[in-house]
Scaffold this motif. Structure first.
Motif, PDB file in Angstrom:
ATOM      1  N   GLY A   1       0.800  -1.204   0.000  1.00  0.00           N
ATOM      2  CA  GLY A   1       0.000   0.000   0.000  1.00  0.00           C
ATOM      3  C   GLY A   1       0.840   1.264   0.000  1.00  0.00           C
ATOM      4  N   SER A   2       0.147   2.404   0.119  1.00  0.00           N
ATOM      5  CA  SER A   2       0.802   3.700   0.022  1.00  0.00           C
ATOM      6  C   SER A   2       0.421   4.610   1.174  1.00  0.00           C
ATOM      7  CB  SER A   2       0.424   4.396  -1.297  1.00  0.00           C
ATOM      8  OG  SER A   2       0.768   3.610  -2.423  1.00  0.00           O
ATOM      9  N   LEU A   3       1.322   5.510   1.509  1.00  0.00           N
ATOM     10  CA  LEU A   3       1.072   6.575   2.462  1.00  0.00           C
ATOM     11  C   LEU A   3       1.707   7.853   1.938  1.00  0.00           C
ATOM     12  CD1 LEU A   3       1.798   4.898   5.932  1.00  0.00           C
ATOM     13  CD2 LEU A   3      -0.430   5.687   5.116  1.00  0.00           C
ATOM     14  N   ARG A   4       1.088   8.971   2.241  1.00  0.00           N
ATOM     15  CA  ARG A   4       1.645  10.271   1.898  1.00  0.00           C
ATOM     16  C   ARG A   4       1.796  11.066   3.188  1.00  0.00           C
ATOM     17  NH1 ARG A   4       2.353  13.680  -2.516  1.00  0.00           N
ATOM     18  NH2 ARG A   4       2.029  15.925  -2.134  1.00  0.00           N
ATOM     19  N   LEU A   5       3.025  11.293   3.587  1.00  0.00           N
ATOM     20  CA  LEU A   5       3.316  12.005   4.816  1.00  0.00           C
ATOM     21  C   LEU A   5       3.539  13.488   4.535  1.00  0.00           C
ATOM     22  CD1 LEU A   5       5.864   9.513   6.432  1.00  0.00           C
ATOM     23  CD2 LEU A   5       3.359   9.449   6.481  1.00  0.00           C
ATOM     24  N   SER A   6       3.143  14.317   5.487  1.00  0.00           N
ATOM     25  CA  SER A   6       3.331  15.752   5.380  1.00  0.00           C
ATOM     26  C   SER A   6       4.162  16.261   6.546  1.00  0.00           C
ATOM     27  CB  SER A   6       1.990  16.486   5.369  1.00  0.00           C
ATOM     28  OG  SER A   6       1.204  16.107   4.263  1.00  0.00           O
ATOM     29  N   CYS A   7       4.955  17.273   6.284  1.00  0.00           N
ATOM     30  CA  CYS A   7       5.762  17.931   7.309  1.00  0.00           C
ATOM     31  C   CYS A   7       5.524  19.426   7.187  1.00  0.00           C
ATOM     32  CB  CYS A   7       7.243  17.591   7.118  1.00  0.00           C
ATOM     33  SG  CYS A   7       8.363  18.500   8.211  1.00  0.00           S
ATOM     34  N   ALA A   8       4.732  19.964   8.093  1.00  0.00           N
ATOM     35  CA  ALA A   8       4.401  21.384   8.084  1.00  0.00           C
ATOM     36  C   ALA A   8       5.341  22.143   9.013  1.00  0.00           C
ATOM     37  CB  ALA A   8       2.953  21.593   8.507  1.00  0.00           C
ATOM     38  N   VAL A   9       5.956  23.182   8.490  1.00  0.00           N
ATOM     39  CA  VAL A   9       6.912  23.981   9.245  1.00  0.00           C
ATOM     40  C   VAL A   9       6.363  25.384   9.424  1.00  0.00           C
ATOM     41  CG1 VAL A   9       9.281  24.833   9.356  1.00  0.00           C
ATOM     42  CG2 VAL A   9       8.798  22.627   8.279  1.00  0.00           C
ATOM     43  N   SER A  10       6.391  25.874  10.645  1.00  0.00           N
ATOM     44  CA  SER A  10       5.926  27.225  10.936  1.00  0.00           C
ATOM     45  C   SER A  10       6.905  27.928  11.858  1.00  0.00           C
ATOM     46  CB  SER A  10       4.533  27.198  11.567  1.00  0.00           C
ATOM     47  OG  SER A  10       4.548  26.500  12.801  1.00  0.00           O
ATOM     48  N   GLY A  11       6.768  29.233  11.957  1.00  0.00           N
ATOM     49  CA  GLY A  11       7.654  30.027  12.779  1.00  0.00           C
ATOM     50  C   GLY A  11       8.702  30.731  11.942  1.00  0.00           C
TER      51      GLY A  11
ATOM     52  N   ALA B   1       5.018  27.438  -0.854  1.00  0.00           N
ATOM     53  CA  ALA B   1       3.952  28.347  -0.451  1.00  0.00           C
ATOM     54  C   ALA B   1       3.327  27.925   0.868  1.00  0.00           C
ATOM     55  CB  ALA B   1       2.888  28.437  -1.538  1.00  0.00           C
ATOM     56  N   LYS B   2       3.290  26.639   1.118  1.00  0.00           N
ATOM     57  CA  LYS B   2       2.699  26.115   2.344  1.00  0.00           C
ATOM     58  C   LYS B   2       3.734  25.759   3.401  1.00  0.00           C
ATOM     59  CE  LYS B   2      -1.342  24.132   0.037  1.00  0.00           C
ATOM     60  NZ  LYS B   2      -2.118  22.881  -0.206  1.00  0.00           N
ATOM     61  N   ASN B   3       5.004  25.940   3.081  1.00  0.00           N
ATOM     62  CA  ASN B   3       6.080  25.544   3.987  1.00  0.00           C
ATOM     63  C   ASN B   3       5.903  24.101   4.451  1.00  0.00           C
ATOM     64  OD1 ASN B   3       6.968  28.729   5.271  1.00  0.00           O
ATOM     65  ND2 ASN B   3       8.425  27.142   4.659  1.00  0.00           N
ATOM     66  N   THR B   4       5.627  23.255   3.505  1.00  0.00           N
ATOM     67  CA  THR B   4       5.337  21.868   3.807  1.00  0.00           C
ATOM     68  C   THR B   4       6.125  20.943   2.896  1.00  0.00           C
ATOM     69  OG1 THR B   4       3.097  22.430   4.539  1.00  0.00           O
ATOM     70  CG2 THR B   4       3.527  20.130   3.998  1.00  0.00           C
ATOM     71  N   ALA B   5       6.726  19.935   3.479  1.00  0.00           N
ATOM     72  CA  ALA B   5       7.398  18.895   2.726  1.00  0.00           C
ATOM     73  C   ALA B   5       6.558  17.634   2.758  1.00  0.00           C
ATOM     74  CB  ALA B   5       8.788  18.623   3.294  1.00  0.00           C
ATOM     75  N   TYR B   6       6.730  16.804   1.744  1.00  0.00           N
ATOM     76  CA  TYR B   6       5.944  15.586   1.631  1.00  0.00           C
ATOM     77  C   TYR B   6       6.853  14.399   1.374  1.00  0.00           C
ATOM     78  CZ  TYR B   6       2.273  19.035   0.832  1.00  0.00           C
ATOM     79  OH  TYR B   6       1.420  20.110   0.947  1.00  0.00           O
ATOM     80  N   LEU B   7       6.406  13.263   1.824  1.00  0.00           N
ATOM     81  CA  LEU B   7       7.055  12.006   1.492  1.00  0.00           C
ATOM     82  C   LEU B   7       5.984  11.060   0.990  1.00  0.00           C
ATOM     83  CD1 LEU B   7       9.772  10.465   1.491  1.00  0.00           C
ATOM     84  CD2 LEU B   7       9.083   9.488   3.698  1.00  0.00           C
ATOM     85  N   GLN B   8       5.977  10.829  -0.321  1.00  0.00           N
ATOM     86  CA  GLN B   8       5.051   9.893  -0.928  1.00  0.00           C
ATOM     87  C   GLN B   8       5.697   8.517  -0.941  1.00  0.00           C
ATOM     88  OE1 GLN B   8       1.769  10.443  -2.371  1.00  0.00           O
ATOM     89  NE2 GLN B   8       1.871   8.214  -2.170  1.00  0.00           N
ATOM     90  N   MET B   9       5.048   7.569  -0.321  1.00  0.00           N
ATOM     91  CA  MET B   9       5.584   6.223  -0.197  1.00  0.00           C
ATOM     92  C   MET B   9       4.618   5.237  -0.840  1.00  0.00           C
ATOM     93  SD  MET B   9       6.990   6.348   3.752  1.00  0.00           S
ATOM     94  CE  MET B   9       5.342   6.364   4.465  1.00  0.00           C
ATOM     95  N   ILE B  10       5.125   4.435  -1.761  1.00  0.00           N
ATOM     96  CA  ILE B  10       4.323   3.407  -2.396  1.00  0.00           C
ATOM     97  C   ILE B  10       5.007   2.060  -2.233  1.00  0.00           C
ATOM     98  CG2 ILE B  10       3.408   5.050  -4.079  1.00  0.00           C
ATOM     99  CD1 ILE B  10       5.216   3.723  -6.181  1.00  0.00           C
ATOM    100  N   SER B  11       4.259   1.003  -2.501  1.00  0.00           N
ATOM    101  CA  SER B  11       4.773  -0.362  -2.405  1.00  0.00           C
ATOM    102  C   SER B  11       5.445  -0.604  -1.061  1.00  0.00           C
ATOM    103  CB  SER B  11       5.747  -0.648  -3.552  1.00  0.00           C
ATOM    104  OG  SER B  11       5.124  -0.482  -4.808  1.00  0.00           O
ATOM    105  N   LEU B  12       4.770  -0.212  -0.015  1.00  0.00           N
ATOM    106  CA  LEU B  12       5.338  -0.308   1.327  1.00  0.00           C
ATOM    107  C   LEU B  12       5.475  -1.756   1.778  1.00  0.00           C
ATOM    108  CD1 LEU B  12       3.515   2.705   2.935  1.00  0.00           C
ATOM    109  CD2 LEU B  12       5.994   2.380   2.903  1.00  0.00           C
ATOM    110  N   LYS B  13       6.504  -1.981   2.568  1.00  0.00           N
ATOM    111  CA  LYS B  13       6.815  -3.300   3.089  1.00  0.00           C
ATOM    112  C   LYS B  13       6.621  -3.315   4.605  1.00  0.00           C
ATOM    113  CE  LYS B  13      10.459  -3.516  -0.411  1.00  0.00           C
ATOM    114  NZ  LYS B  13      11.921  -3.642  -0.642  1.00  0.00           N
TER     115      LYS B  13
END
Length: 120
Positions: free
Chosen positions: A16-26, A74-86
């Motif tokens: 399966g897949s997950l999409r992680l977000s990392c929101a940075v503020s300050g 623009a959103k100060n956000t990084a993402y990690l798209q993960m597919i074919s998870l083990k």
């Protein structure tokens, strides 16, 4: 001053897949590098991916072809798209923000992590 908050973890089946977000503020510095790490209980924390503006993203060999790191400035956000998870990739996934010159005083921030669980 700087807050790093991960989200998007959850439970998925093997493959399966997950999409992680990392929101940075300050008061985040301009020239920053964003990285994703992961750590399972009792295991060492390991680097997964790094994104630096102007450079090709870096991925460890174990996830190349399956994971993608990206950033929405623009959103100060990084993402990690993960597919074919083990199942062995079950871990707390953490985001780290550093200077492009290194993780130095005043430029080294960690989030609390988000749990990704892959069932077999």
């Amino acid at each position: 001053q700087v807050q790093v908050v991960e989200s998007g973890g959850g439970l998925v089946q093997s493959g399966g897949s997950l999409r992680l977000s990392c929101a940075v503020s300050g008061s985040i510095f301009s020239n920053n590098a964003m990285s994703w790490y992961r750590q399972a209980p009792g295991n060492e924390r390991e680097l997964v991916a790094t994104e630096i503006r102007g450079l090709e993203p870096g991925l460890v060999d174990a996830v190349k072809g399956r994971f993608t790191i990206s950033r929405d400035n623009a959103k100060n956000t990084a993402y990690l798209q993960m597919i074919s998870l083990k199942p062995e990739e079950t871990a707390v996934y953490l985001c780290r923000v550093c200077s492009t010159y290194g993780c130095v005083a005043g430029a080294n921030y960690w989030g609390q992590g988000t749990q990704g669980t892959v069932s077999s």
